[in-house]
Scaffold this motif. Structure first.
Motif, PDB file in Angstrom:
ATOM      1  N   THR A  35       0.813  -1.218   0.000  1.00 28.79           N
ATOM      2  CA  THR A  35       0.000   0.000   0.000  1.00 28.79           C
ATOM      3  C   THR A  35       0.840   1.259   0.000  1.00 28.79           C
ATOM      4  N   GLU A  36       1.965   1.210   0.712  1.00 26.13           N
ATOM      5  CA  GLU A  36       2.776   2.415   0.846  1.00 26.13           C
ATOM      6  C   GLU A  36       3.784   2.572  -0.288  1.00 26.13           C
ATOM      7  N   LEU A  37       4.220   1.480  -0.869  1.00 22.81           N
ATOM      8  CA  LEU A  37       5.260   1.536  -1.907  1.00 22.81           C
ATOM      9  C   LEU A  37       4.774   0.876  -3.188  1.00 22.81           C
ATOM     10  N   LYS A 224     -12.407  -2.185 -19.170  1.00 19.94           N
ATOM     11  CA  LYS A 224     -11.516  -3.308 -18.864  1.00 19.94           C
ATOM     12  C   LYS A 224     -10.201  -2.827 -18.254  1.00 19.94           C
ATOM     13  N   THR A 225      -9.697  -1.727 -18.826  1.00 22.55           N
ATOM     14  CA  THR A 225      -8.425  -1.200 -18.304  1.00 22.55           C
ATOM     15  C   THR A 225      -8.585  -0.695 -16.884  1.00 22.55           C
ATOM     16  N   ASN A 226      -9.652  -0.008 -16.641  1.00 20.19           N
ATOM     17  CA  ASN A 226      -9.867   0.495 -15.274  1.00 20.19           C
ATOM     18  C   ASN A 226     -10.031  -0.646 -14.270  1.00 20.19           C
ATOM     19  N   ASN A 227     -10.789  -1.643 -14.707  1.00 19.56           N
ATOM     20  CA  ASN A 227     -10.950  -2.793 -13.807  1.00 19.56           C
ATOM     21  C   ASN A 227      -9.609  -3.493 -13.520  1.00 19.56           C
ATOM     22  N   LEU A 228      -8.856  -3.717 -14.610  1.00 14.69           N
ATOM     23  CA  LEU A 228      -7.549  -4.380 -14.431  1.00 14.69           C
ATOM     24  C   LEU A 228      -6.596  -3.519 -13.617  1.00 14.69           C
ATOM     25  N   GLN A 229      -6.609  -2.233 -13.905  1.00 13.33           N
ATOM     26  CA  GLN A 229      -5.707  -1.337 -13.164  1.00 13.33           C
ATOM     27  C   GLN A 229      -6.080  -1.284 -11.699  1.00 13.33           C
ATOM     28  N   SER A 234      -4.628  -2.697  -6.369  1.00 11.52           N
ATOM     29  CA  SER A 234      -5.266  -2.951  -5.077  1.00 11.52           C
ATOM     30  C   SER A 234      -5.057  -4.382  -4.574  1.00 11.52           C
ATOM     31  N   MET A 235      -4.844  -5.309  -5.467  1.00 12.79           N
ATOM     32  CA  MET A 235      -4.729  -6.695  -5.032  1.00 12.79           C
ATOM     33  C   MET A 235      -3.456  -7.381  -5.547  1.00 12.79           C
ATOM     34  N   LEU A 236      -3.287  -7.381  -6.876  1.00  6.96           N
ATOM     35  CA  LEU A 236      -2.206  -8.192  -7.456  1.00  6.96           C
ATOM     36  C   LEU A 236      -0.830  -7.654  -7.091  1.00  6.96           C
ATOM     37  N   LEU A 237      -0.573  -6.407  -7.384  1.00  2.36           N
ATOM     38  CA  LEU A 237       0.744  -5.839  -7.090  1.00  2.36           C
ATOM     39  C   LEU A 237       1.023  -5.768  -5.591  1.00  2.36           C
ATOM     40  N   PRO A 238       0.074  -5.341  -4.745  1.00  2.09           N
ATOM     41  CA  PRO A 238       0.347  -5.373  -3.305  1.00  2.09           C
ATOM     42  C   PRO A 238       0.693  -6.768  -2.790  1.00  2.09           C
TER      43      PRO A 238
END
Length: 643
Positions: A35-37, A224-229, A234-238
């Motif tokens: 969340t922070e980085l 689709k882009t907004n959903n994926l982004q 919010s989930m995958l990258l964190p």
């Protein structure tokens, strides 16, 4: 009042710091890299790589330290080995300083062992753990970065699709606008036919439809882009970043544990090292200079006293020949005095003892007697230690008797064990053959008998050494004693030339102390005494005179003459009559001069019975050499004496 105020302020400040630290710890627990980085993916990748490199650096540091510890322990052990007392220095072990140094070497060896323990523990526990952790962290980091790259690639692909759809929509929208303008101009132009106007209308309708389709595609791709982004950030990258965070925390936690573990390894041997230090201090405190001084005196004390004053010799009242003889006596006694001091071990060869005899036969007899009597031990000393001063001789004999006593006790235990084994085998033949133990039992009996003979012999040596009175003056002083202007001297052949006017003889006790037993034997042979009647006679001592030990020897006497004369009168050897007969129970190999071999069951004549030394003089008829005489062990024969 000010002090109370200051203490209150300090307590409040400490409480504030404690609260701040708790808040920061709570905030740090709530904070996460995901969340922070979320936008520092590259920096986090660099940071985790540096962290693992730091862990590898710590592992290399431990390896270098282990190498140093191993090398240090090895050098300590080599140092201890190089300074271990040599075999020739073992006689100094009785001194407290030498014992303390040996204890010091032992403790240093233990210190080397503890350094080896530290090295092995670091190698097996810490370095292995660090290496495994580093390998695991690199694999996990690689997987996390690969997952993050895949997520980023998917997001980038979707953004590209959105951008492409947007460009298509923009183009279609412009085309539709142009088509609408073209249709409006054509519809207002009266010169155009209706068919041409209809064509412009169809084109406008087509472009508008394309624009709507592009708009719908753009809207779809945008959604689709907004959903994926949203899902990506919010989930995958964190999730990936949090895994990197856990990986880095695991590395940090492992770093802490390994440093503490290395310290624990060092602390675990600290009590043993402390005990080693205590042992070194104890060894140093055990040194007693007075005790060492006493042991030096006890070792080198000869038992002699310093020589008395040399009397004045008035040459005007003395015969010149007597002066020359006195000078000879002084030189001889000086030599004997040296033999009674610390340098006695340097005088191994005696010369000139046969020059005072003129008969070659007498020289052969005396030389054989001295060769048999003064057999040297492995360390170059005489068997009876007669070349040592009285005190040292008694100590050597006592030590030899103690050694023989211990050997007899051990051999007795071994014999008893064999006897018990034989009894068990005889009771139950399935356990073993009793005859297999018989040979070992006979050998043990022979060894035990030999040890007992040696013990009795050395006890005789000790008894003889103890009966000799302690010298009240040195041999030099005794040799220089004058009685009424005349000298009493005792030459090396054991005879005494007494020059006196009033018939008084002066005793020469000190001279007899410095004289070896070989000189006593020479004197006894010269005076016609037969040493075979002595209770301590044995083939080992060389006192028995047999045809095998002394060719041409026998009982005889010679008149003693002054030095320089070579007139001797020899007598014929008197053949001894047998006093009984004997039968050999065991075979015997002659291992010393004066003894003769015999085979089992052989019958011999007894010439002299055992005088308590364990040896019996026997004779057998030899067709080639006549009568063959010598000594055999009493325990090896069965005797039957004549009535």
């Amino acid at each position: 009042m000010l002090a109370l105020l200051a203490s209150g302020l300090s307590r409040s400040s400490s409480n504030n710091k404690l609260a701040e630290s708790e808040n920061s710890a709570q905030n740090s627990n709530n904070m996460s890299w995901g969340t922070e980085l979320w936008d520092q993916n590259e920096n986090l990748a660099i940071h985790t790589n540096r962290g693992i490199d730091a862990l590898d650096k710590f592992a290399n540091f431990l390896r270098d330290r282990v190498a140093i510890e191993t090398e240090y322990a090895g050098k300590l052990r080599r140092l201890v080995k190089n300074y271990q007392p040599k075999k020739k220095e073992e006689e100094d072990n009785e001194f407290t300083s030498v014992q303390a140094f040996r204890n010091l070497l032992k403790e240093v060896g233990d210190l080397a062992g503890q350094r080896e323990v530290v090295s092995e523990s670091l190698q097996l526990q810490i370095i292995a753990g660090v290496t495994l952790l580093s390998k695991t962290l690199r694999e996990d980091r690689k997987k996390c970065l690969s997952d993050g790259a895949t997520l980023q690639q998917n997001l980038t692909t979707q953004l590209s699709s959105l951008d492409r759809a947007k460009r298509n929509y923009e183009k279609a929208y412009r085309d539709s606008e142009k088509a609408v303008d073209s249709y409006k101009r054509a519809d207002m132009d009266l010169n155009l036919s209706r068919a041409e106007v209809e064509r412009y209308k169809n084109v406008m309708t087509s472009k508008i439809q394309q624009s709507d389709d592009a708009k719908n595609e753009y809207a779809n791709q945008l959604q689709k882009t907004n959903n994926l982004q949203q899902q990506h950030y919010s989930m995958l990258l964190p999730s990936v970043l949090n895994r990197l965070q856990e990986l880095d925390e695991k590395r940090t936690r492992g770093f802490r544990e390994f440093i503490v573990g290395a310290a624990d390894v060092e602390s675990s041997v600290a009590p043993i090292i402390a005990r080693c230090m205590e042992g070194i201090v104890k060894a140093g405190e055990s040194i007693n200079e007075k005790e060492d001084t006493f042991k030096v005196i006890e070792r080198y004390q000869s038992g002699f006293t310093p020589p008395r004053d040399i009397p004045f010799e008035d040459l005007s009242k003395c015969d010149p020949d007597s002066v020359q003889e006195s000078h000879y006596s002084n030189s001889t006694s000086n030599h004997l005095t040296i033999r009674g001091t610390m340098s006695a071990n340097k005088l191994k060869k005696r010369v000139g003892i046969f020059n005072i005899f003129g008969s070659n036969k007498q020289r052969q007899i005396i030389e054989a007697c001295i060769t048999m009597k003064n057999s040297l031990t492995a360390d170059g000393q005489k068997e009876d230690f007669s070349d040592l001063p009285p005190n040292q001789r008694r100590k050597k004999l006592q030590a030899k008797i103690a050694e023989l006593t211990q050997n007899i006790a051990q051999e007795t235990k071994a014999r008893d064990g064999l006897m018990k084994m034989k009894i068990v085998y005889e009771a139950n033949s399935s356990l073993g053959n009793p005859m297999t133990v018989e040979g070992q039992l006979n050998e043990s009996e022979h060894k035990l008998e030999k040890l007992k003979v040696d013990l009795k012999k050395y006890q005789g040596f000790l008894e003889k050494a103890s009966q000799v009175p302690t010298a009240t003056s040195s041999p030099q002083a005794s040799r220089n004693q004058l009685q009424n202007g005349h000298r009493t001297s005792r030459h090396s052949n054991g005879s005494a030339d007494d020059h006196h006017d009033d018939g008084d003889d002066q005793p020469d006790d000190a001279g007899s102390l410095s004289r070896s037993d070989s000189e006593d034997n020479v004197a006894q042979i010269q005076n016609g005494h037969n040493n075979n009647n002595n209770g301590s006679a044995s083939p080992e001592s060389g006192l028995g005179t047999s045809h095998t030990s002394l060719p041409g020897s026998g009982q005889g006497s010679a008149n003693e003459n002054a030095i320089g004369e070579d007139t001797y009168y020899e007598t014929e050897v008197e053949t001894l009559n047998p006093v009984g007969k004997c039968r050999a129970l065991y075979p015997f190999e002659a291992s010393s001069e004066g003894s003769i071999p015999m085979s089992e069951g052989e019958e011999l004549q007894v010439i002299e019975i055992d005088q308590g030394d364990g040896w019996t003089r026997v004779r057998r008829e030899n067709n080639s050499n006549g009568w063959d005489e010598g000594f055999v062990p009493t325990s090896y024969i069965e005797c039957t004496l004549y009535a």
